[in-house]
Motif scaffolding. Structure first.
Motif, PDB file in Angstrom:
ATOM      1  N   GLY B  16       0.792  -1.225   0.000  1.00 16.15           N
ATOM      2  CA  GLY B  16       0.000   0.000   0.000  1.00 16.15           C
ATOM      3  C   GLY B  16       0.822   1.271   0.000  1.00 16.15           C
ATOM      4  O   GLY B  16       0.298   2.353  -0.282  1.00 16.15           O
ATOM      5  N   THR B  17       2.087   1.143   0.306  1.00 15.74           N
ATOM      6  CA  THR B  17       2.943   2.335   0.310  1.00 15.74           C
ATOM      7  C   THR B  17       3.534   2.557  -1.081  1.00 15.74           C
ATOM      8  O   THR B  17       3.479   1.682  -1.943  1.00 15.74           O
ATOM      9  CB  THR B  17       4.078   2.189   1.328  1.00 15.74           C
ATOM     10  OG1 THR B  17       4.890   1.058   0.969  1.00 15.74           O
ATOM     11  CG2 THR B  17       3.536   1.994   2.729  1.00 15.74           C
ATOM     12  N   SER B  18       4.090   3.745  -1.285  1.00 13.43           N
ATOM     13  CA  SER B  18       4.721   4.085  -2.551  1.00 13.43           C
ATOM     14  C   SER B  18       6.233   4.125  -2.369  1.00 13.43           C
ATOM     15  O   SER B  18       6.734   4.515  -1.312  1.00 13.43           O
ATOM     16  CB  SER B  18       4.208   5.432  -3.062  1.00 13.43           C
ATOM     17  OG  SER B  18       2.839   5.340  -3.387  1.00 13.43           O
ATOM     18  N   VAL B  19       6.918   3.728  -3.396  1.00 15.42           N
ATOM     19  CA  VAL B  19       8.373   3.653  -3.349  1.00 15.42           C
ATOM     20  C   VAL B  19       8.959   4.388  -4.553  1.00 15.42           C
ATOM     21  O   VAL B  19       8.508   4.179  -5.676  1.00 15.42           O
ATOM     22  CB  VAL B  19       8.851   2.182  -3.370  1.00 15.42           C
ATOM     23  CG1 VAL B  19      10.368   2.111  -3.435  1.00 15.42           C
ATOM     24  CG2 VAL B  19       8.320   1.444  -2.150  1.00 15.42           C
ATOM     25  N   LYS B  20       9.955   5.208  -4.297  1.00 13.44           N
ATOM     26  CA  LYS B  20      10.612   5.945  -5.381  1.00 13.44           C
ATOM     27  C   LYS B  20      12.019   5.408  -5.574  1.00 13.44           C
ATOM     28  O   LYS B  20      12.793   5.263  -4.623  1.00 13.44           O
ATOM     29  CB  LYS B  20      10.672   7.440  -5.075  1.00 13.44           C
ATOM     30  CG  LYS B  20      11.360   8.254  -6.179  1.00 13.44           C
ATOM     31  CD  LYS B  20      11.501   9.710  -5.809  1.00 13.44           C
ATOM     32  CE  LYS B  20      10.204  10.445  -5.947  1.00 13.44           C
ATOM     33  NZ  LYS B  20      10.368  11.916  -5.761  1.00 13.44           N
ATOM     34  N   ILE B  21      12.351   5.143  -6.824  1.00 10.47           N
ATOM     35  CA  ILE B  21      13.688   4.664  -7.181  1.00 10.47           C
ATOM     36  C   ILE B  21      14.324   5.703  -8.088  1.00 10.47           C
ATOM     37  O   ILE B  21      13.706   6.165  -9.052  1.00 10.47           O
ATOM     38  CB  ILE B  21      13.608   3.305  -7.914  1.00 10.47           C
ATOM     39  CG1 ILE B  21      12.912   2.267  -7.043  1.00 10.47           C
ATOM     40  CG2 ILE B  21      15.004   2.831  -8.298  1.00 10.47           C
ATOM     41  CD1 ILE B  21      12.578   0.974  -7.779  1.00 10.47           C
ATOM     42  N   GLU B  22      15.557   6.066  -7.765  1.00 14.32           N
ATOM     43  CA  GLU B  22      16.259   7.076  -8.550  1.00 14.32           C
ATOM     44  C   GLU B  22      17.293   6.434  -9.474  1.00 14.32           C
ATOM     45  O   GLU B  22      17.958   5.460  -9.099  1.00 14.32           O
ATOM     46  CB  GLU B  22      16.973   8.074  -7.635  1.00 14.32           C
ATOM     47  CG  GLU B  22      16.053   8.936  -6.816  1.00 14.32           C
ATOM     48  CD  GLU B  22      16.815   9.983  -6.024  1.00 14.32           C
ATOM     49  OE1 GLU B  22      16.172  10.900  -5.483  1.00 14.32           O
ATOM     50  OE2 GLU B  22      18.056   9.877  -5.944  1.00 14.32           O
ATOM     51  N   CYS B  23      17.422   7.003 -10.642  1.00 14.57           N
ATOM     52  CA  CYS B  23      18.428   6.570 -11.604  1.00 14.57           C
ATOM     53  C   CYS B  23      19.197   7.809 -12.053  1.00 14.57           C
ATOM     54  O   CYS B  23      18.599   8.773 -12.533  1.00 14.57           O
ATOM     55  CB  CYS B  23      17.753   5.901 -12.807  1.00 14.57           C
ATOM     56  SG  CYS B  23      18.872   5.407 -14.124  1.00 14.57           S
ATOM     57  N   ARG B  24      20.503   7.770 -11.850  1.00 17.11           N
ATOM     58  CA  ARG B  24      21.317   8.936 -12.196  1.00 17.11           C
ATOM     59  C   ARG B  24      22.453   8.562 -13.147  1.00 17.11           C
ATOM     60  O   ARG B  24      23.109   7.533 -12.973  1.00 17.11           O
ATOM     61  CB  ARG B  24      21.948   9.546 -10.938  1.00 17.11           C
ATOM     62  CG  ARG B  24      20.963  10.177  -9.988  1.00 17.11           C
ATOM     63  CD  ARG B  24      21.658  10.799  -8.788  1.00 17.11           C
ATOM     64  NE  ARG B  24      20.700  11.303  -7.817  1.00 17.11           N
ATOM     65  CZ  ARG B  24      20.178  12.521  -7.844  1.00 17.11           C
ATOM     66  NH1 ARG B  24      20.543  13.358  -8.800  1.00 17.11           N
ATOM     67  NH2 ARG B  24      19.304  12.899  -6.935  1.00 17.11           N
ATOM     68  N   SER B  25      22.666   9.390 -14.124  1.00 18.17           N
ATOM     69  CA  SER B  25      23.862   9.273 -14.964  1.00 18.17           C
ATOM     70  C   SER B  25      24.907  10.183 -14.324  1.00 18.17           C
ATOM     71  O   SER B  25      24.677  11.373 -14.123  1.00 18.17           O
ATOM     72  CB  SER B  25      23.558   9.704 -16.402  1.00 18.17           C
ATOM     73  OG  SER B  25      23.059  11.021 -16.451  1.00 18.17           O
TER      74      SER B  25
END
Lengths: 111, 116
Positions: B16-25
């Motif tokens: 039920g929770t939200s998850v943020k994944i970051e992608c960086r160059s």
């Protein structure tokens, strides 16, 4: 639909042997092919690529062979080492700039 | 050169929770970023492609309201898994390419998401 597939899901070899990983593709319009290595829990790592106007390309300990007649691609690894143990994916591009990944072959190298 | 990072490397969250994944160059400007999903012992499945400053293009069958992608700058793209459920547990991998690197994609190390 058209797809890229692999013949062998698992390949076990002894350290020092040569390994051959095969890949069949069905999109005759594909003009660029890539082999990736993926170690457990990591992202894919580029190994070697080949364009459709070539039938062989060599790198360090690796060779990629392309047979457009039978739509077959192979990756040869010379003197396989335990560090080569990973899943190997072939990918192809044909028209789109986005590659299509094959199923993958797990290479297990026994010391 | 051409290094791509992802953060976090692994995340465990409640259903039920939200998850943020970051992608960086890290050392190049990524004009295009790709998000993949990978289940155990399976191949990479492309979820979406994003170009800097424009909306992401989602592959067929991928819910855009479920997997929110934002490519706000030339070095950062984020994937937010909204209202995550156990079936969203997977390995998420991003890759990036830059103008002129038509045939090259540089992959991140992946993010392992586990939804309890």
């Amino acid at each position: 639909g058209e797809s890229v597939g692999l013949h062998l899901p698992t390949l076990s070899v002894q350290e020092g042997d040569n390994s051959i990983i095969n890949c069949a593709y069905s999109n005759s319009a594909s003009d660029y092919f890539i082999w990736y290595k993926q170690e457990s829990g990591k992202g894919p790592q580029f190994i070697i690529d080949i364009r459709s106007n070539m039938d062989k390309r060599q790198g360090q300990r690796v060779t990629v062979l392309l047979n457009k007649t039978v739509k077959h691609l192979s990756l040869q690894i010379a003197a396989t080492q335990p560090g080569d143990s990973a899943v190997y994916f072939c990918a192809e591009k044909g028209g789109s700039y986005i590659p299509t990944f094959g199923r993958g072959t797990s290479l297990i190298v026994h010391p | 050169g051409a290094v791509v990072s992802q953060h976090p490397s692994r995340v465990i969250c409640k259903s039920g929770t939200s998850v943020k994944i970051e992608c960086r160059s890290l050392d190049f400007q990524a004009t295009t970023m790709f998000w993949y999903r990978q289940f155990p012992k399976q191949s990479l499945m492309l979820m979406a492609t994003s170009n800097e400053g424009s909306k992401a293009t989602y592959e067929q069958g991928v819910e855009k309201d479920k997997f929110l992608i934002n490519h706000a700058s030339l070095t950062l793209s984020t994937l937010t898994v909204t209202s995550a459920h156990p079936e969203d547990s997977s390995f998420y991998i991003c890759s990036a390419s830059y103008r002129g690197s038509y045939n090259e994609q540089f992959f991140g190390p992946g993010t392992r998401l586990t939804v309890l």
